[in-house]
Scaffold this motif. Structure first.
Motif, PDB file in Angstrom:
ATOM      1  N   VAL A   6      23.030  75.465  27.784  1.00 13.69           N
ATOM      2  CA  VAL A   6      23.334  75.242  29.143  1.00 13.69           C
ATOM      3  C   VAL A   6      24.108  76.553  29.551  1.00 13.69           C
ATOM      4  O   VAL A   6      24.915  77.028  28.956  1.00 13.69           O
ATOM      5  CB  VAL A   6      24.386  74.050  28.961  1.00 13.69           C
ATOM      6  CG1 VAL A   6      25.070  73.763  30.442  1.00 13.69           C
ATOM      7  CG2 VAL A   6      23.926  72.914  28.331  1.00 13.69           C
ATOM      8  N   ASN A  95      18.069  75.856  29.152  1.00 17.57           N
ATOM      9  CA  ASN A  95      17.547  74.398  29.443  1.00 17.57           C
ATOM     10  C   ASN A  95      18.208  73.666  30.680  1.00 17.57           C
ATOM     11  O   ASN A  95      17.751  73.060  31.136  1.00 17.57           O
ATOM     12  CB  ASN A  95      17.638  73.523  28.261  1.00 17.57           C
ATOM     13  CG  ASN A  95      16.963  74.336  26.936  1.00 17.57           C
ATOM     14  OD1 ASN A  95      17.695  74.592  26.121  1.00 17.57           O
ATOM     15  ND2 ASN A  95      15.662  74.181  26.847  1.00 17.57           N
ATOM     16  N   LEU A  96      19.353  74.022  30.835  1.00 16.99           N
ATOM     17  CA  LEU A  96      19.997  73.583  31.873  1.00 16.99           C
ATOM     18  C   LEU A  96      20.960  74.390  32.504  1.00 16.99           C
ATOM     19  O   LEU A  96      21.718  75.367  32.068  1.00 16.99           O
ATOM     20  CB  LEU A  96      21.030  72.245  31.582  1.00 16.99           C
ATOM     21  CG  LEU A  96      21.863  71.727  32.315  1.00 16.99           C
ATOM     22  CD1 LEU A  96      21.204  71.074  33.681  1.00 16.99           C
ATOM     23  CD2 LEU A  96      22.939  70.736  31.867  1.00 16.99           C
ATOM     24  N   PHE A  98      24.081  74.195  35.417  1.00 18.64           N
ATOM     25  CA  PHE A  98      24.843  73.352  35.968  1.00 18.64           C
ATOM     26  C   PHE A  98      25.815  73.797  36.992  1.00 18.64           C
ATOM     27  O   PHE A  98      26.695  74.812  36.566  1.00 18.64           O
ATOM     28  CB  PHE A  98      25.652  72.454  35.022  1.00 18.64           C
ATOM     29  CG  PHE A  98      26.587  71.411  35.539  1.00 18.64           C
ATOM     30  CD1 PHE A  98      26.154  70.329  36.062  1.00 18.64           C
ATOM     31  CD2 PHE A  98      28.038  71.769  35.689  1.00 18.64           C
ATOM     32  CE1 PHE A  98      27.153  69.512  36.660  1.00 18.64           C
ATOM     33  CE2 PHE A  98      29.008  71.113  36.044  1.00 18.64           C
ATOM     34  CZ  PHE A  98      28.555  69.855  36.721  1.00 18.64           C
ATOM     35  N   THR A 127      11.269  73.944  36.991  1.00 16.90           N
ATOM     36  CA  THR A 127      11.917  72.727  36.652  1.00 16.90           C
ATOM     37  C   THR A 127      10.947  71.595  37.145  1.00 16.90           C
ATOM     38  O   THR A 127      11.151  70.361  37.170  1.00 16.90           O
ATOM     39  CB  THR A 127      13.504  72.277  37.349  1.00 16.90           C
ATOM     40  OG1 THR A 127      13.292  72.224  38.721  1.00 16.90           O
ATOM     41  CG2 THR A 127      14.366  73.491  36.992  1.00 16.90           C
ATOM     42  N   ASN A 134      16.001  72.303  33.475  1.00 14.56           N
ATOM     43  CA  ASN A 134      16.737  71.517  34.350  1.00 14.56           C
ATOM     44  C   ASN A 134      17.866  71.881  35.112  1.00 14.56           C
ATOM     45  O   ASN A 134      18.409  72.933  34.736  1.00 14.56           O
ATOM     46  CB  ASN A 134      17.553  70.384  33.495  1.00 14.56           C
ATOM     47  CG  ASN A 134      16.387  69.729  32.468  1.00 14.56           C
ATOM     48  OD1 ASN A 134      15.913  68.355  32.620  1.00 14.56           O
ATOM     49  ND2 ASN A 134      16.330  70.547  31.395  1.00 14.56           N
ATOM     50  N   ASN A 231      13.132  68.354  37.757  1.00 16.91           N
ATOM     51  CA  ASN A 231      14.530  68.028  36.877  1.00 16.91           C
ATOM     52  C   ASN A 231      15.443  68.340  37.488  1.00 16.91           C
ATOM     53  O   ASN A 231      16.348  69.193  37.316  1.00 16.91           O
ATOM     54  CB  ASN A 231      14.143  68.599  35.391  1.00 16.91           C
ATOM     55  CG  ASN A 231      12.796  68.119  34.745  1.00 16.91           C
ATOM     56  OD1 ASN A 231      12.450  67.116  34.911  1.00 16.91           O
ATOM     57  ND2 ASN A 231      12.397  68.935  34.046  1.00 16.91           N
ATOM     58  N   VAL A 248      22.659  63.526  33.346  1.00 16.92           N
ATOM     59  CA  VAL A 248      22.174  65.192  32.886  1.00 16.92           C
ATOM     60  C   VAL A 248      21.956  65.192  31.697  1.00 16.92           C
ATOM     61  O   VAL A 248      20.824  65.827  31.064  1.00 16.92           O
ATOM     62  CB  VAL A 248      23.145  65.997  33.575  1.00 16.92           C
ATOM     63  CG1 VAL A 248      22.735  67.578  32.850  1.00 16.92           C
ATOM     64  CG2 VAL A 248      23.053  65.892  35.055  1.00 16.92           C
ATOM     65  N   VAL A 252      17.953  65.926  30.101  1.00 15.22           N
ATOM     66  CA  VAL A 252      18.095  67.403  29.203  1.00 15.22           C
ATOM     67  C   VAL A 252      17.388  66.878  27.754  1.00 15.22           C
ATOM     68  O   VAL A 252      16.214  67.430  27.313  1.00 15.22           O
ATOM     69  CB  VAL A 252      19.237  68.236  29.060  1.00 15.22           C
ATOM     70  CG1 VAL A 252      18.776  69.133  28.176  1.00 15.22           C
ATOM     71  CG2 VAL A 252      19.502  68.880  30.460  1.00 15.22           C
TER      72      VAL A 252
END
Length: 257
Positions: A6, A95-96, A98, A127, A134, A231, A248, A252
């Motif tokens: 993340v 992968n994410l 934020f 995504t 994501n 995503n 979230v 994920v």
């Protein structure tokens, strides 16, 4: 399986402590590998008015959120962030992504950055479902996505959110906060100053069909929007932080199965 990675990009100063620390805590509790990034690798600091003093008690973080923020602020990943302006920096391994919000004018460092906009414009198209990539955002974090433009292809020059379902800080919430505090806080609640577009207006302007794509709620119950094609999950304000974090984490985890 390796832990999901993340990244939380931040300005040096001004993000909302609740919108940052509550999701961070949920990500860590889920076993995610969380990194922060600021423009030049400086340790970020969230909006002090939302953490301490009279403004915190009136409109700011709850005691739970203050504790979560203080714990987050002591971690090595927070105190030694990456530099998102470094020529070697990339979002590709995450992968994410934020994006927390915050209305203090310091958040413009991230929103207005052409470098971060380029990174987001490269990442967001990846995504499209199904994908292990994501994105999630809350409040002014949605604005950082809205201003990022696609660099090429059929939709060159359009916002990366142009075809997404999304929410953001409701204009009514922003207006009530601004007019209710203007006598003693000036234009504190207007990130781009008096007379500027609300976050809601600015986000709606970049959507292909805002009446269908922009989802709004002026209730205080937690509210998030999940896009169907990408995503991508969005939320409005600190009151949505717990639900946003829960959704979230689930997104994920499901996308990595």
């Amino acid at each position: 399986m390796a832990a999901p990675k993340v990244l939380i990009p931040m300005s040096d100063y001004g993000h909302d402590p609740t919108e940052t620390s509550i999701p961070y805590r949920a990500f860590k509790n889920a076993g995610f590998d969380v990194h922060f990034a600021t423009e030049n690798g400086k340790t970020p600091e969230c909006d002090k008015k939302m953490l301490r003093g009279a403004t915190q008690k009136l409109l700011g973080a709850t005691c739970q959120a203050v504790k979560a923020y203080d714990a987050m602020a002591a971690t090595p990943e927070f105190t030694t962030p990456l530099s998102w302006s470094s020529p070697t920096f990339s979002l590709s391994s995450y992968n994410l992504i934020f994006l927390p919000g915050g209305h203090e004018k310091g958040v413009r460092q991230l929103i207005d950055s052409p470098v971060m906009a380029q990174h987001l414009a490269s990442y967001f198209p990846q995504t499209v479902k199904p994908s292990t990539k994501n994105v999630a955002a809350v409040c002014h974090g949605v604005l950082a996505l809205a201003v990022a433009k696609l660099p090429d292809g059929e939709h060159k020059g359009k916002s990366i959110l142009h075809e997404c379902d999304t929410t953001a800080l409701p204009g009514m919430f922003e207006g009530v906060a601004f007019w209710g505090t203007r006598l003693f806080l000036g234009d504190y609640y207007k990130t781009y100053g008096v007379g500027s577009d609300s976050v809601e207006t600015a986000v709606r302007k970049v959507l292909d069909n805002p009446d269908k794509q922009y989802a709004n709620s002026i209730g205080l119950s937690p509210f998030v929007v999940e896009d169907k094609k990408y995503n991508y999950i969005s939320a409005r304000f600190p009151g949505d932080a717990d639900l946003l974090a829960e959704k979230v984490v689930a997104m994920v985890q499901a996308n990595l199965l």
